[in-house]
Design an enzyme around this catalytic site. Structure first.
Site, PDB file in Angstrom:
ATOM      1  N   HIS A 135     -55.582 -11.876  34.097  1.00 35.40           N
ATOM      2  CA  HIS A 135     -56.838 -11.450  33.499  1.00 35.40           C
ATOM      3  C   HIS A 135     -58.007 -10.854  34.494  1.00 35.40           C
ATOM      4  CE1 HIS A 135     -59.666 -12.104  29.755  1.00 35.40           C
ATOM      5  NE2 HIS A 135     -60.239 -11.187  30.668  1.00 35.40           N
ATOM      6  N   ARG A 149     -56.871  -8.190  24.931  1.00 27.71           N
ATOM      7  CA  ARG A 149     -57.002  -9.699  24.801  1.00 27.71           C
ATOM      8  C   ARG A 149     -55.718  -9.985  24.530  1.00 27.71           C
ATOM      9  NH1 ARG A 149     -61.031 -10.009  27.330  1.00 27.71           N
ATOM     10  NH2 ARG A 149     -63.082 -10.849  26.531  1.00 27.71           N
TER      11      ARG A 149
HETATM   12  P1  NDP Z   1     -66.025  -1.357  22.432  1.00 30.81           P
HETATM   13  O1  NDP Z   1     -66.411  -2.156  21.361  1.00 30.81           O
HETATM   14  O2  NDP Z   1     -66.606  -0.365  23.191  1.00 30.81           O
HETATM   15  O3  NDP Z   1     -64.646  -0.368  21.862  1.00 30.81           O
HETATM   16  C1  NDP Z   1     -63.498  -1.212  21.119  1.00 30.81           C
HETATM   17  C2  NDP Z   1     -62.870   0.023  20.399  1.00 30.81           C
HETATM   18  O4  NDP Z   1     -61.657  -0.516  19.754  1.00 30.81           O
HETATM   19  C3  NDP Z   1     -63.518   0.936  19.490  1.00 30.81           C
HETATM   20  O5  NDP Z   1     -62.864   2.276  19.816  1.00 30.81           O
HETATM   21  C4  NDP Z   1     -63.212   0.387  18.122  1.00 30.81           C
HETATM   22  O6  NDP Z   1     -63.205   1.515  17.312  1.00 30.81           O
HETATM   23  C5  NDP Z   1     -61.588   0.055  18.216  1.00 30.81           C
HETATM   24  N1  NDP Z   1     -61.398  -0.972  17.425  1.00 30.81           N
HETATM   25  C6  NDP Z   1     -61.929  -2.041  17.072  1.00 30.81           C
HETATM   26  N2  NDP Z   1     -61.417  -2.784  16.154  1.00 30.81           N
HETATM   27  C7  NDP Z   1     -60.234  -1.892  15.642  1.00 30.81           C
HETATM   28  C8  NDP Z   1     -59.255  -1.823  14.647  1.00 30.81           C
HETATM   29  N3  NDP Z   1     -59.466  -3.115  13.721  1.00 30.81           N
HETATM   30  N4  NDP Z   1     -58.700  -0.883  14.656  1.00 30.81           N
HETATM   31  C9  NDP Z   1     -58.473   0.327  15.375  1.00 30.81           C
HETATM   32  N5  NDP Z   1     -59.452   0.283  16.440  1.00 30.81           N
HETATM   33  C10 NDP Z   1     -60.208  -0.821  16.479  1.00 30.81           C
HETATM   34  O7  NDP Z   1     -65.369  -2.323  23.396  1.00 30.81           O
HETATM   35  P2  NDP Z   1     -64.830  -2.211  24.979  1.00 30.81           P
HETATM   36  O8  NDP Z   1     -64.167  -0.901  25.225  1.00 30.81           O
HETATM   37  O9  NDP Z   1     -66.235  -1.991  25.863  1.00 30.81           O
HETATM   38  O10 NDP Z   1     -63.969  -3.410  25.373  1.00 30.81           O
HETATM   39  C11 NDP Z   1     -62.687  -3.292  24.930  1.00 30.81           C
HETATM   40  C12 NDP Z   1     -62.117  -4.702  25.111  1.00 30.81           C
HETATM   41  O11 NDP Z   1     -61.493  -4.736  26.279  1.00 30.81           O
HETATM   42  C13 NDP Z   1     -62.955  -5.785  24.913  1.00 30.81           C
HETATM   43  O12 NDP Z   1     -63.379  -6.308  23.639  1.00 30.81           O
HETATM   44  C14 NDP Z   1     -62.401  -6.999  25.832  1.00 30.81           C
HETATM   45  O13 NDP Z   1     -61.558  -7.617  24.766  1.00 30.81           O
HETATM   46  C15 NDP Z   1     -61.238  -6.201  26.540  1.00 30.81           C
HETATM   47  N6  NDP Z   1     -61.680  -6.371  28.051  1.00 30.81           N
HETATM   48  C16 NDP Z   1     -60.767  -6.790  28.721  1.00 30.81           C
HETATM   49  C17 NDP Z   1     -61.207  -7.085  30.012  1.00 30.81           C
HETATM   50  C18 NDP Z   1     -60.049  -7.602  31.218  1.00 30.81           C
HETATM   51  O14 NDP Z   1     -60.341  -7.903  32.267  1.00 30.81           O
HETATM   52  N7  NDP Z   1     -58.890  -7.836  30.631  1.00 30.81           N
HETATM   53  C19 NDP Z   1     -62.357  -6.699  30.745  1.00 30.81           C
HETATM   54  C20 NDP Z   1     -63.348  -6.180  29.794  1.00 30.81           C
HETATM   55  C21 NDP Z   1     -63.034  -5.962  28.548  1.00 30.81           C
HETATM   56  P3  NDP Z   1     -64.383   2.272  16.713  1.00 30.81           P
HETATM   57  O15 NDP Z   1     -64.799   3.232  17.967  1.00 30.81           O
HETATM   58  O16 NDP Z   1     -64.119   2.831  15.536  1.00 30.81           O
HETATM   59  O17 NDP Z   1     -65.521   1.227  16.837  1.00 30.81           O
HETATM   60  C1  OXD Z   2     -64.358  -9.043  29.325  1.00 30.96           C
HETATM   61  C2  OXD Z   2     -63.548  -9.814  30.217  1.00 30.96           C
HETATM   62  O1  OXD Z   2     -64.245  -9.223  28.279  1.00 30.96           O
HETATM   63  O2  OXD Z   2     -63.666  -9.945  31.329  1.00 30.96           O
HETATM   64  O3  OXD Z   2     -65.269  -8.767  29.728  1.00 30.96           O
HETATM   65  O4  OXD Z   2     -62.289 -10.022  29.457  1.00 30.96           O
END
Ligand code: NDP
Ligand code: OXD
Length: 321
Positions: free
Chosen positions: A284, A236
């Site tokens: 994005h 993000r």
């Molecule tokens: P998940 O919730 O499956 O994974 C999030 C990961 O981030 C986990 O490993 C979590 O740790 C870690 N995390 C969260 N907070 C912290 C913190 N404070 N410190 C360290 N690690 C942290 O999410 P996804 O993998 O499904 O998606 C990740 C992000 O990708 C989404 O939230 C979105 O913002 C972004 N995204 C972007 C897209 C794009 O087109 N650019 C499309 C889709 C998603 P833990 O394993 O310990 O919970």
């Molecule tokens: C998502 C994105 O969060 O598209 O899936 O950014």
């Protein structure tokens, strides 16, 4: 005539995305459910489910019988931007299609930097033939992944096949095959010291907002084969300080960046990021939400809930993701 819409009713609330294709897909997957848009669905006591992308703040708290909110993205910061959310379960996207798209993006960008894509494109534009043939082996580079969730773990598995060394950072302790895992604040230093290319797949939460800043860039290793590290952010835009990224590039703290997400989207025409020679931008577009792959699983979850089964892929409100 009997109403064919016998099951829970849906409000579709999108900002910045066209509704038609989502309505078509909902019509196919849920012919037994009425689908309403704003303004008709506002404050409607018959609405059971909200399917949303960047819903208007205040909209959901006015639906007195709402049973669940379904995000059309994997990230849910767009939902939490509304501070008056009702206390109902929030379900996010976890989809093989979206995960595959993100891993493609990560592999594409990691390989592009690894194989000097930006340099060769610049040389081609200038008609320069570059005799320098030095290539680092993938096995000599460590790709560090910030966020070892659904997306981070899949990207790691695919990069591993290509021979890269891998490290990862998450909030809670993890064990992932072939990945040197680090967690929490104490794990951040060793993680940053390990990675030549840092891929960011974190959610935007109060804890992660602004994490990609000058202080963090200073803590990254500059001893690897690339010299200064490469940053790839597909998580993000709120995770990053764009001013700090630009100064880190200019100071040599970072050698190059790929950004798919921005503090403000669309990125302002006057941003220096557009024309910086060490910046690769995508709009994005790393992993699009595709109606034909996301809607049927959402409707299945509604059906399951109505059979008394538990919802999957629930958001932890306290953690914010
Ligand atoms: P998940 O919730 O499956 O994974 C999030 C990961 O981030 C986990 O490993 C979590 O740790 C870690 N995390 C969260 N907070 C912290 C913190 N404070 N410190 C360290 N690690 C942290 O999410 P996804 O993998 O499904 O998606 C990740 C992000 O990708 C989404 O939230 C979105 O913002 C972004 N995204 C972007 C897209 C794009 O087109 N650019 C499309 C889709 C998603 P833990 O394993 O310990 O919970
Ligand atoms: C998502 C994105 O969060 O598209 O899936 O950014």
């Amino acid at each position: 005539m009997a109403d064919r819409h016998t099951n829970g009713r849906i409000l579709l609330a999108l900002t910045g995305w066209q509704s038609e294709i989502w309505i078509d897909e909902l019509g196919k997957a849920a012919p037994d459910r009425a689908v309403t848009l704003e303004p008709e669905g506002e404050a409607d006591p018959t609405i059971d489910y909200a399917v949303v992308w960047k819903q208007r703040p205040g909209l959901l708290s006015n639906l007195p019988n709402l049973k669940a909110i379904f995000s059309l993205g994997a990230g849910v910061d767009h939902i939490f931007a509304d501070t008056s959310l009702p206390d109902v379960p929030i379900v996010r996207v976890v989809s093989p299609d979206l995960t595959t798209r993100m891993s493609e993006y990560v592999v594409w960008q990691v390989l592009d930097h690894h194989r000097r894509g930006p340099l060769y494109r610049a040389q081609q534009a200038d008609r320069v033939w570059y005799e320098h043939r030095e290539q680092t082996a993938a096995s000599a580079l460590t790709v560090g992944i910030m966020g070892l969730g659904e997306l981070g773990r899949d990207a790691a598995a695919k990069l591993r096949v290509l021979g890269f060394q891998l490290s990862g950072w998450s909030r809670t302790e993890k064990q992932v095959d072939g990945v040197a895992c680090h967690a929490g604040e104490t794990g951040l230093g060793p993680f940053l010291a390990s990675a030549d290319i840092v891929v960011v797949l974190l959610p935007l939460t109060p804890d992660t907002r602004g994490i990609l800043n000058h202080d963090l860039f200073k803590r990254m290793t500059r001893r690897g084969p690339l010299g200064a590290p490469v940053l790839i952010n597909a998580g993000r835009g709120g995770l990053q300080s764009e001013a700090d990224i630009l100064s880190a590039l200019d100071e040599g703290l970072l050698s190059a960046v790929t950004l798919d997400v921005f503090e403000q989207e669309p990125l302002a025409a006057e941003s220096r990021l557009w024309s910086h020679p060490k910046v690769t931008l995508t709009p994005h577009a790393a992993a699009a939400s595709v109606p034909s792959s996301l809607i049927a699983p959402i409707v299945k979850q509604m059906d399951a809930l109505e059979r008394g089964e538990a919802l999957m892929h629930l958001v932890d409100r306290k953690a914010g993701y």
